[in-house]
Design a protein around this motif. Structure first.
Motif, short mmCIF file in Angstrom:
data_model
loop_
_atom_site.label_atom_id
_atom_site.label_comp_id
_atom_site.label_asym_id
_atom_site.label_seq_id
_atom_site.Cartn_x
_atom_site.Cartn_y
_atom_site.Cartn_z
N ASP A 88 0.85 -1.19 0.00
CA ASP A 88 0.00 0.00 0.00
C ASP A 88 0.89 1.24 0.00
O ASP A 88 1.44 1.64 1.03
N LEU A 89 1.01 1.86 -1.16
CA LEU A 89 1.92 3.01 -1.29
C LEU A 89 1.42 4.22 -0.50
O LEU A 89 2.23 5.02 -0.01
N THR A 90 0.11 4.35 -0.37
CA THR A 90 -0.43 5.48 0.38
C THR A 90 -0.02 5.40 1.85
O THR A 90 0.46 6.38 2.44
N LEU A 91 -0.21 4.23 2.46
CA LEU A 91 0.17 4.07 3.87
C LEU A 91 1.68 4.07 4.04
O LEU A 91 2.20 4.60 5.03
N THR A 96 -0.31 6.34 -12.42
CA THR A 96 -0.25 7.75 -12.09
C THR A 96 -0.84 7.90 -10.70
O THR A 96 -1.51 7.00 -10.19
N ALA A 97 -0.60 9.06 -10.08
CA ALA A 97 -1.05 9.25 -8.71
C ALA A 97 -1.64 10.64 -8.51
O ALA A 97 -1.28 11.60 -9.20
N PRO A 142 -2.19 6.25 -5.53
CA PRO A 142 -2.21 5.67 -6.88
C PRO A 142 -3.63 5.72 -7.43
O PRO A 142 -4.58 5.29 -6.77
N TRP A 143 -3.75 6.27 -8.66
CA TRP A 143 -5.09 6.58 -9.15
C TRP A 143 -5.47 5.81 -10.41
O TRP A 143 -6.60 5.36 -10.56
N ALA A 144 -4.54 5.66 -11.34
CA ALA A 144 -4.89 5.00 -12.60
C ALA A 144 -3.66 4.38 -13.23
O ALA A 144 -2.53 4.76 -12.92
#
Length: 266
Positions: free
Chosen positions: A197-200, A238-239, A253-255
Motif C-alpha cells: 500500500d503506497l499510500t500508507l 499515475t497518482a 495511486p489513481w490510474a
C-alpha cells in the motif's frame, strides 16, 4: 544497531532475484520496502533475517558478518515475521506470543516478571489480548497476522523485520499496525517492512526503498522515492497528491499509466 547488506546477489533456479543490492538501516528508522510483484522485496527481507545466504555480497550487524553472529545473539537482536510462516502445531494465542521471549530465557526456565510484562504489552498494543485462549487454527487471517506481529514485538529486539504486516487486516487495523510500527521505530528500534500500500507506506515510513527486477531504483524520503516518473516507470501508474488538513502530504495511486494500460510487465 546497524543492519546492512552489501552488494548482495541471490540466484534461484537460474534466475537472478537480487542483483547487487546494498542497503543499511539504523536505529530509529522505519523503512518501507516497496515495488511491484516479483521485485525481490521478501527475498531481501529473508536475506536480512539470515534465512538465506547470498551468492555474492554479505549481510552485517554493526559491521560484523551476520553469519558470524551466534544464533542466540541474533535471536535477541533481530525479530522477524513473515506472512506465510507456519505455527507448527495448534497452540493458544498467548503461547504463540510467548515464543518471542525464548531468546531471553534459559532452556526450560519459567517465565520471568519481565517476560510476563513483555507478553502482556505486545498483546495489548496489537489488540489480541481477548484472543489469548483461542487456538491458532480458529483465527481469521487478520487475527493471525496480529498474533504474529505480537510475537515479533515480544522479542523487544533492536531491529524488527516485517513481511507485509498489514496484509489481510481491515482498514482500522491497518492504520493501527502502521502507527504501531512507527512508534516502535521512534522508541529507538529499526523497522524494515515489506509493503504494497503506497499510500500508507508514504504516510508512515521515514524512508522508502523501491525495488524493481531485483535492484534498488530509489531510496529516500517518500516524496522523493515515489516521484511521478518513478511511479510510471516502476509501477505503471499515475497518482493523485495532496495535503491533508493536519498538514500531512499524501500520495494516492489513481490510474494505470496510459502506456501501461492493458499491458503486462515483462
Amino acid at each position: 544497531m546497524r543492519l546492512a547488506v552489501e552488494h548482495a546477489v541471490i540466484r534461484l533456479g537460474g534466475r537472478t532475484i537480487l542483483d547487487g543490492v546494498s542497503l543499511a538501516v539504523g536505529p530509529g528508522e522505519f523503512v518501507g520496502l516497496v515495488g511491484p510483484n516479483g521485485a525481490g522485496k521478501t527475498t531481501l527481507l529473508r536475506l536480512l533475517a539470515g534465512l538465506i545466504t547470498p551468492d555474492a555480497g554479505r549481510v552485517t550487524i554493526d559491521g560484523r558478518p551476520l553469519d558470524g553472529v551466534t544464533r542466540d545473539e541474533r535471536a535477541r537482536r533481530l525479530a522477524a515475521f513473515f506472512q506465510n510462516a507456519g505455527i507448527g502445531w495448534p497452540m493458544r494465542v498467548r503461547e504463540i506470543v510467548a515464543l518471542g521471549r525464548l531468546p531471553h530465557r534459559r532452556a526450560f526456565a519459567a517465565e520471568s516478571t519481565a517476560d510476563h510484562v513483555a507478553i502482556a504489552r505486545a498483546m495489548a498494543v496489537t489488540e489480541v489480548a481477548e484472543l489469548a485462549e483461542r487456538i491458532e487454527p480458529t483465527l481469521s487471517s487478520g487475527e493471525r497476522m496480529r498474533v504474529l506481529l505480537a510475537r515479533a514485538l515480544c522479542v523487544e529486539a533492536e531491529m524488527l523485520l516485517a513481511d507485509e504486516p498489514i496484509t489481510a487486516l481491515d482498514p482500522a487495523h491497518q492504520l493501527d499496525a502502521m502507527a504501531l510500527l512507527r512508534r516502535v521505530s521512534h522508541d529507538g528500534a529499526g523497522v524494515i517492512a515489506v509493503l504494497h500500500d503506497l499510500t500508507l507506506a508514504a504516510r508512515y515510513c521515514d524512508r522508502l526503498v523501491v525495488l524493481d527486477r531485483g535492484r534498488i531504483v530509489a531510496d529516500g524520503a517518500p516524496a522523493t522515492a515515489l516521484a511521478d516518473d518513478l511511479l510510471h516507470a516502476v509501477f505503471g501508474v499515475t497518482a493523485e497528491r495532496g495535503t491533508h488538513a493536519d498538514g500531512g502530504a499524501y500520495v494516492l495511486p489513481w490510474a494505470r499509466s496510459q502506456q501501461a494500460s492493458g499491458k503486462t510487465r515483462p
